[in-house]
Write a protein that holds these residues in place. Sequence first.
Motif, PDB file in Angstrom:
ATOM      1  N   ARG A  90      17.082  84.380  26.666  1.00  0.00           N
ATOM      2  CA  ARG A  90      17.375  83.973  25.308  1.00  0.00           C
ATOM      3  C   ARG A  90      18.203  82.629  25.711  1.00  0.00           C
ATOM      4  O   ARG A  90      17.699  81.937  24.559  1.00  0.00           O
ATOM      5  CB  ARG A  90      18.452  85.037  24.998  1.00  0.00           C
ATOM      6  N   ASP A  91      18.983  82.329  26.329  1.00  0.00           N
ATOM      7  CA  ASP A  91      19.357  80.914  26.745  1.00  0.00           C
ATOM      8  C   ASP A  91      18.293  79.973  26.774  1.00  0.00           C
ATOM      9  O   ASP A  91      18.474  78.651  26.419  1.00  0.00           O
ATOM     10  CB  ASP A  91      20.565  80.961  27.889  1.00  0.00           C
ATOM     11  N   LEU A  93      15.444  79.996  25.852  1.00  0.00           N
ATOM     12  CA  LEU A  93      14.702  79.747  24.398  1.00  0.00           C
ATOM     13  C   LEU A  93      15.515  78.899  23.630  1.00  0.00           C
ATOM     14  O   LEU A  93      15.087  77.967  23.034  1.00  0.00           O
ATOM     15  CB  LEU A  93      14.638  81.017  23.666  1.00  0.00           C
ATOM     16  N   ASN A  94      16.728  78.962  23.678  1.00  0.00           N
ATOM     17  CA  ASN A  94      17.698  78.274  22.702  1.00  0.00           C
ATOM     18  C   ASN A  94      17.746  76.554  23.274  1.00  0.00           C
ATOM     19  O   ASN A  94      17.932  75.729  22.613  1.00  0.00           O
ATOM     20  CB  ASN A  94      18.980  78.889  22.713  1.00  0.00           C
ATOM     21  N   PHE A 104      18.116  80.637  17.990  1.00  0.00           N
ATOM     22  CA  PHE A 104      18.065  82.200  17.770  1.00  0.00           C
ATOM     23  C   PHE A 104      19.499  82.581  17.908  1.00  0.00           C
ATOM     24  O   PHE A 104      20.142  82.426  19.073  1.00  0.00           O
ATOM     25  CB  PHE A 104      17.181  82.592  18.721  1.00  0.00           C
ATOM     26  N   GLU A 107      23.746  86.697  20.603  1.00  0.00           N
ATOM     27  CA  GLU A 107      23.970  86.283  21.852  1.00  0.00           C
ATOM     28  C   GLU A 107      24.697  87.370  22.917  1.00  0.00           C
ATOM     29  O   GLU A 107      25.973  87.504  22.478  1.00  0.00           O
ATOM     30  CB  GLU A 107      24.812  85.008  21.899  1.00  0.00           C
ATOM     31  N   THR A 108      23.990  88.223  23.697  1.00  0.00           N
ATOM     32  CA  THR A 108      24.559  88.974  24.407  1.00  0.00           C
ATOM     33  C   THR A 108      25.427  88.238  25.452  1.00  0.00           C
ATOM     34  O   THR A 108      25.243  86.918  25.918  1.00  0.00           O
ATOM     35  CB  THR A 108      23.481  89.826  25.247  1.00  0.00           C
ATOM     36  N   ALA A 111      23.554  86.478  28.325  1.00  0.00           N
ATOM     37  CA  ALA A 111      22.434  85.725  27.693  1.00  0.00           C
ATOM     38  C   ALA A 111      21.720  84.769  28.282  1.00  0.00           C
ATOM     39  O   ALA A 111      20.611  84.250  28.417  1.00  0.00           O
ATOM     40  CB  ALA A 111      22.917  85.049  26.306  1.00  0.00           C
ATOM     41  N   ILE A 116      14.105  88.348  25.674  1.00  0.00           N
ATOM     42  CA  ILE A 116      13.879  88.902  24.318  1.00  0.00           C
ATOM     43  C   ILE A 116      13.339  90.206  23.985  1.00  0.00           C
ATOM     44  O   ILE A 116      13.776  90.914  23.193  1.00  0.00           O
ATOM     45  CB  ILE A 116      13.178  87.749  23.433  1.00  0.00           C
ATOM     46  N   MET A 119      16.074  92.582  24.197  1.00  0.00           N
ATOM     47  CA  MET A 119      16.761  92.460  23.116  1.00  0.00           C
ATOM     48  C   MET A 119      16.291  93.025  22.040  1.00  0.00           C
ATOM     49  O   MET A 119      17.141  93.668  21.012  1.00  0.00           O
ATOM     50  CB  MET A 119      17.433  90.994  22.781  1.00  0.00           C
ATOM     51  N   SER A 124      19.844  94.213  20.377  1.00  0.00           N
ATOM     52  CA  SER A 124      21.276  93.713  20.886  1.00  0.00           C
ATOM     53  C   SER A 124      21.607  92.883  19.870  1.00  0.00           C
ATOM     54  O   SER A 124      21.170  92.150  18.995  1.00  0.00           O
ATOM     55  CB  SER A 124      20.624  92.621  22.164  1.00  0.00           C
ATOM     56  N   THR A 135      19.489  91.660  16.719  1.00  0.00           N
ATOM     57  CA  THR A 135      18.297  91.091  16.871  1.00  0.00           C
ATOM     58  C   THR A 135      17.501  91.465  15.866  1.00  0.00           C
ATOM     59  O   THR A 135      16.413  90.742  15.109  1.00  0.00           O
ATOM     60  CB  THR A 135      17.777  91.401  18.231  1.00  0.00           C
TER      61      THR A 135
END
Length: 947
Positions: A90-91, A93-94, A104, A107-108, A111, A116, A119, A124, A135
């Motif tokens: 996730r992080d 990707l951002n 996106f 944010e777990t 993260a 993904i 998630m 998530s 999500t």
Amino acid sequence: MQRTLYATDASAYRELPAAVVYPKGEEDILVLVDFARKHKLGLIPRTAGTSLAGQVVGSGVVVDMSLHMNKILELNIQERWVSVQPGVIRDELNRYLAPHGLYFGPETSTANRAMIGGMVGNNSCGSNSVVYGSTREHVRMLKAILSDGKVVCFDRNSPLTEQQIEELSGVEAAVYRLAQQWLNDKDLLEEIAREFPKMEIPRRNTGYALDKWLSAEGSADFCGLLCGSEGTLALVTEIVLDLEPLPPKHKALICAHFDSLDESLRANLVALQHQPSAVELMDHYLLDCTRDSLSQGPNRFFLRGEPKAVLAIELSRNDVTTLNSDAQALIDDLRAHNFGYAWPIVEGSDIIRVWNLRKAGLGLLSNMPGDAKPVPVIEDTAVDVNDLPEYIAEFNRMMAEHGLYCVHYAHAGSGELHLRPILDLKSAEGRRLFRVVARQVAELVKRYRGSLSGEHGDGRLRAEFLPLMVGPNIYERMIGLKRVWDPQGIFNPGKIVDSPPMDEHLRYDEGQSTRTFPTVFKFRREQGMMRAVEQCNGSGDCRKLPQAGGTMCPSYQASREERDSTRARANALREVMTRSSLENPFEHPDLDWVMDRCLSCKGCTGECPSNVDMARMKSEWLHQRYRKGRIPLRTLLFAHAGRLNELGGKTAALSNLMLGNKWSSALVKGLMGVHPSRRLPRIYGQSLSRWMRLHGPVSAAPQKGTVWFFSDPFTERLDVPAGKAAVRLLAALGYAVKVAPVKECGRTYISKGLLSQAKKIAEHNVRSLKHLVSEQEVLIGLEPSSLLSFRDEYPDLVDDSLVQAAQTLAGRCFLLEDFLAREARAGRIGPDDFDDTPRDIVLHGHCHQKALVGIDGSAFALSLPRGHSVSVITAGCCGMAGSFGYEKEHYNLSMQIGELVLFPTLRKWPLSGGIAAPGTSCRHQIADGTARQARHPAEWLWEALRK
């Protein structure tokens, strides 16, 4: 052993899988699905493996998509969507999206390693769900493989027409027809609306999301159904996400302090009226866990007094003026309601420190000594935020009736708190309460029409209580849904429906005793090595990539293989120490495979929230393994490196001639098992301590104090110029410098597992120094791994009679730069002591230094001269790690680690710029990897001294 590493996740469960596979793409998964059908095997999809309800634990084939299926496939900036494979973090990707102004949202707390695919599987949410929801709300399209092997795309924006549905076949046709049938059943839709959690609860992850699948408009949202289905209906291979604009740049945290938990929950309702982007709770149990945490202790900076609870209320606005005004309005509103006693505002880079403290909660809670731990069992309940105060009050009364107390933290703003009762799952009573508490809380949540799972999913933990949560008829419908999607039950069986009892296949057996071993390290704080190993709860912090910052875990960062994570090593040790029938379980051959590539960097010591010190455990494992066996020659040579260097120094000219000659050098490297590409360091004929006795400078008057200087085995013969620079620097600044009467620190023996020798050295040094080193006359050293042995290992290595002396000595030992920084802050030295010559210096910190004391002292000291501009490299481990990078079988991995961040950064660094590195192994790695020369900070400061 590979199967053992995948037998657990971050939950309380353990079950050995039949196999572990690493698909490289869709074609591999199609083969797996066909194989599973033919052999009636379950397929368990897994990414980072941080599930808390046992979603990725089972007896089937674990399909790890994190190793290869981690690509960002396509980005459409105009339409604001991105297509990714399940293993994309996730992080990460951002970070990829940020330059394009896209984001996106969900944010777990995990993260920096959550992927993904996971998630989607768990639907998530995270701390910012008051803004971004779950999500599910952000999934545009899912490409999946059905149980009959067909590849399908479920596109939320392009639903199939009736004619298209008529043309379908197989499982795909069956699931669409089921949707049409249920959409026409008004009684069913009314029952779903009545039995499912309140629509006002944003975090609703109870069973299959029938209420999201079957919309009131008469259409079926298949993306909404698959999100949260935990891989039980299909295997997703591609995910298209809708994106948001980057969040507002201007943020502030109002950290409201309260005298009671109830007060904080009522204040939460006031805070929500001010449009926060997050409202997160931390109770005093969690905050207490951070006191002695190496990584999180410094992040307590914002605390005032001893709050029973803190609400971290984040405001995000487009301009500073509005932000400041809104923050003050929030505080005024809380005061007007008599909520709270302190409301510090945290801004800028300090915000991430507060969030890091909050996100570390799961791991920190596992750091409790003993067998009783905060257990994931009811940690995911969510209710209407207006019901939260009464719900928690009733919940705590229930806990009190059982003589339990509970940790409360997380997402107050969304009506979900992570609640963890303290239970000993090795005991019969603890296991009884595990079930009783789960049942009673399910009944309580149902009375409030809440969701037993807000974001972590049902898995095998809460699935047993689904008939209670949604009613028996709806539960039967869920079973029917699973049968239509997966007739043979090959997709993640035993999760959500048809699950085994929630107290089967737990990580620990009932009545399981905690084995004890006669270890050299005492593991005093953890109460033995077995419990030290058990501190790892599987949260996977060790799986973060270098872009996330920090050191842990360098071998995983290079390989991205589970075997190279700290979690894997802890799992392997726990399994062998618990279940092996060998007289000496440390001799288990499978441990070599999983422990071999641990660099002993100590990154886990500082960065794992549970403070799992794998470097210490590896040393003990090696010691136990060598106890009755033959110690390899290379191990002996590296362990005795200090003594060999001393011998080599007596004939330095001959030694250096041999090391510099192509043929003799190759012979030496071959004997030592050193990779041919490595350069062996030069040995100095005159040792540093001898130079100090014969020619050491006398400090200038008036003296500012006296220090003891420890000439460690590396500085003594290999880094003499750095040692001379340090001694001259201290003397010129006004300090009398005395040679500490100890020759070794034991570091090389510790790293090679020769702990009996290390223990003797530690005890000798403590006895020798305890009456010399004082608060007025501290011990100073240059090499972090050596000097910090006094602070880190000694108190746990020496006999009980010397523990107090070792602890006192530990607090009086300083790296040179930390000492200079302390003296500068006290006003005893300063910029006027140095010239103003411009120097651009980039600093790379040593791993042990970063883990145990941080590199702020080095950066501060190097910045004392006004002409110095100091930049800190955000790289983790350099990859050398003492002897690790010299060893021929580790050379390639060592260089891969260097290439992650360090080498590319230094290659871009101007040739006119300087490089500082306190660690001798770091300086050698930099030379071998970049052909650049790094110098110890002492050399840079001596050069800059106003003479």
